[in-house]
Design an enzyme around this catalytic site. Sequence first.
Site, mmCIF file in Angstrom:
data_model
loop_
_atom_site.group_PDB
_atom_site.id
_atom_site.type_symbol
_atom_site.label_atom_id
_atom_site.label_comp_id
_atom_site.label_asym_id
_atom_site.label_seq_id
_atom_site.Cartn_x
_atom_site.Cartn_y
_atom_site.Cartn_z
ATOM 1 N N SER A 1 -21.812 -7.265 37.132
ATOM 2 C CA SER A 1 -21.180 -6.286 37.205
ATOM 3 C C SER A 1 -19.415 -7.028 37.322
ATOM 4 C CB SER A 1 -21.204 -5.285 38.337
ATOM 5 O OG SER A 1 -20.282 -4.305 38.424
ATOM 6 N N LYS B 1 -22.019 -5.733 32.784
ATOM 7 C CA LYS B 1 -21.236 -4.409 33.038
ATOM 8 C C LYS B 1 -19.784 -4.599 33.074
ATOM 9 C CE LYS B 1 -21.462 -1.503 37.116
ATOM 10 N NZ LYS B 1 -22.542 -0.559 38.163
ATOM 11 N N LYS C 1 -16.323 -2.842 34.606
ATOM 12 C CA LYS C 1 -15.670 -1.602 35.229
ATOM 13 C C LYS C 1 -14.451 -0.960 34.229
ATOM 14 C CE LYS C 1 -17.806 -1.646 39.093
ATOM 15 N NZ LYS C 1 -18.508 -0.326 39.661
ATOM 16 N N ASP D 1 -18.733 1.059 33.685
ATOM 17 C CA ASP D 1 -18.792 1.943 34.775
ATOM 18 C C ASP D 1 -17.365 2.431 35.177
ATOM 19 O OD1 ASP D 1 -19.478 3.192 37.190
ATOM 20 O OD2 ASP D 1 -20.084 1.462 38.450
ATOM 21 N N GLU E 1 -21.300 4.834 33.028
ATOM 22 C CA GLU E 1 -21.893 5.153 34.262
ATOM 23 C C GLU E 1 -20.866 5.864 34.858
ATOM 24 O OE1 GLU E 1 -23.266 1.609 36.527
ATOM 25 O OE2 GLU E 1 -23.074 2.776 38.365
ATOM 26 N N ASP F 1 -24.342 7.612 39.400
ATOM 27 C CA ASP F 1 -24.442 6.560 40.688
ATOM 28 C C ASP F 1 -23.972 7.672 41.752
ATOM 29 O OD1 ASP F 1 -23.496 4.862 42.645
ATOM 30 O OD2 ASP F 1 -22.678 3.338 41.364
ATOM 31 N N LYS G 1 -28.747 3.034 44.399
ATOM 32 C CA LYS G 1 -28.523 2.106 45.526
ATOM 33 C C LYS G 1 -29.203 2.345 46.766
ATOM 34 C CE LYS G 1 -24.118 1.143 43.154
ATOM 35 N NZ LYS G 1 -22.409 1.428 43.375
ATOM 36 N N GLY H 1 -25.272 -2.638 42.805
ATOM 37 C CA GLY H 1 -24.896 -3.650 43.988
ATOM 38 C C GLY H 1 -23.817 -2.880 44.773
HETATM 39 MG MG MG Z 1 -21.105 2.717 39.697
#
Ligand code: MG
Length: 370
Positions: free
Chosen positions: A135, A161, A163, A188, A213, A238, A262, A290
């Site tokens: 990520s 992934k 952001k 995400d 996400e 999430d 998570k 994570g």
């Molecule tokens: Mg997330």
Amino acid sequence: MRIEHLEIFRVGMSLHTPFEASSHGAKELNHLIFRAEANGLVGWGECCAPNDPYYMGETWGTCWHILRDFLVPMVVGKDFADGDAFNALMARVKGNNFAKAGLEMVALDLLSQEAGQPLARYIGGTLKKIASGVSLGMQRDKGKLLDIVGRYVDEGYRRVKLKIMPGFDFEPLSWVRERWPDLPIMADANSAYTLADAAHLKKFDGLDLMMIEQPLAWNDIVEHAALQKMIATPVCLDESIRDAADAARAVSEKACGTINIKAPRVGGLIEAKRIQEVMREAQLPVWCGGMHEYGIGRAAAVALCSLPGFTLPGDISGSDKYFNEDIVDPPIVAVRGEITVPDTPGLGWQPDEERIRARIRDQMAFGTAT
Ligand code: MG
């Protein structure tokens, strides 16, 4: 099983690369590390709540308070036979999932050691290796972003992934997609959009993303269902999923194609497993995200990823993705995008007590030292 003595350390660690998401960022972390003595065993746990309340509301400070004044007095000196019985001791406290998850980790480490099983097997894990993804925080420079992604692709990580947020979304995703036409990529948003952005998010359908996400509000399910009807990219939830009941609601509303589970967000590994079971029944895949875990929390995340429903690569990378030196020795290592699930009893990675004690910023102790 009974915890006779429990120490909680606030342990500071620096990320070697600062991290930026739409909702929050980090450089210095303050995770709470638990060391418990019970039945002649030593168990460890980690509470990885962030510094600020911008992800789920909890911080290490709120966890410190809730643990000291409520949760720890409920569990120290009390008998429990399994994880469910341990969680029942804490059931009167609503929410505060990061704090609960850290304590539950201690209990499950102790119970799995007592059973002579790796934590992964103890909770029902069957996979011997887990697929690891990375990520990446927002990197606005195109050259730098492609360099970073290239490095992880070369190391063998299975998916990347990114952001994203309004103003930093379609373009960087396109850069990566153009360079790697077949790479599994996901985005995400950490709640950065509203339903009014649906037409913009629809454009992402052309990028062949694995998922987007948490595009909408952190506590929403209904609007995500409306968005999912409008876009082809699978929505992943999430922040919106705090327990198995939330997951069941999301499934019945058709609000998502997958869930990022998570354990810290949902109160621990046992609730995480329940969410996986809800999704398995609905024939939807899950994966594990994570929270910049140190080695102890990361070991628990590896155990979670070993459950059979975790069919998509997660965010659980090797220790070196985040830290120059982890608090477990040897560190957690991903080889060609895979982490081997340990076969020794308990967490499977040994906390280095000297390294932990050298980084303590505050501490408290409960019960009687044996
Ligand atoms: Mg997330």
